[in-house]
Design a protein around this motif. Sequence first.
Motif, short mmCIF file in Angstrom:
data_model
loop_
_atom_site.label_atom_id
_atom_site.label_comp_id
_atom_site.label_asym_id
_atom_site.label_seq_id
_atom_site.Cartn_x
_atom_site.Cartn_y
_atom_site.Cartn_z
N ALA A 43 0.84 -1.20 0.00
CA ALA A 43 0.00 0.00 0.00
C ALA A 43 0.87 1.25 0.00
O ALA A 43 0.59 2.22 -0.71
N ALA A 44 1.95 1.23 0.79
CA ALA A 44 2.85 2.40 0.83
C ALA A 44 3.51 2.61 -0.53
O ALA A 44 3.65 3.74 -0.99
N ALA A 45 3.89 1.52 -1.19
CA ALA A 45 4.51 1.62 -2.51
C ALA A 45 3.52 2.18 -3.52
O ALA A 45 3.88 2.99 -4.38
N ILE A 46 2.25 1.75 -3.43
CA ILE A 46 1.23 2.25 -4.35
C ILE A 46 1.00 3.74 -4.11
O ILE A 46 0.92 4.53 -5.05
N ARG A 47 0.93 4.16 -2.84
CA ARG A 47 0.73 5.56 -2.51
C ARG A 47 1.90 6.41 -2.98
O ARG A 47 1.73 7.52 -3.47
N ALA A 48 3.12 5.88 -2.84
CA ALA A 48 4.32 6.61 -3.25
C ALA A 48 4.36 6.77 -4.77
O ALA A 48 4.83 7.79 -5.28
N GLY A 49 3.86 5.80 -5.49
CA GLY A 49 3.86 5.85 -6.95
C GLY A 49 2.74 6.73 -7.51
O GLY A 49 2.78 7.13 -8.66
N ALA A 50 1.78 7.03 -6.72
CA ALA A 50 0.64 7.82 -7.22
C ALA A 50 0.88 9.30 -7.24
O ALA A 50 1.69 9.93 -6.80
#
Length: 113
Positions: free
Chosen positions: A106-113
């Motif tokens: 989830a953190a990786a997805i948020r960082a990529g957004a």
Amino acid sequence: MRKKRGGDDVVQGDGDGRVTPEDVQQVEFRLSFRGYNERDVDAFLDRITADLSSYLDELGRLRSGGAPATAFAPGDVAEAQGQAGQIISRAREQAAAIVRQAEQQAAAIRAGA
């Protein structure tokens, strides 16, 4: 349930709402043009009667304080409890790892957004 002879009314068990093995053996079904195979019905009722009799026997034995048919030794129970504790512990560890992994994704997805 058994059907009264000569009538269309259906009689319920022995008055207390419970079906006895005798009720199962005495049940009668009306024949119809495309009904069930009578031998199959009779074989099934015989099987139900035997099972119901054994359940009632075991229930009576348990109510009178007898041990169940599958009694365990005290050592078996303690061992099973220990194994259950280990299984629960491993399950909690796996659940925590899954949550950590999901949080990282989830953190990786948020960082990529």
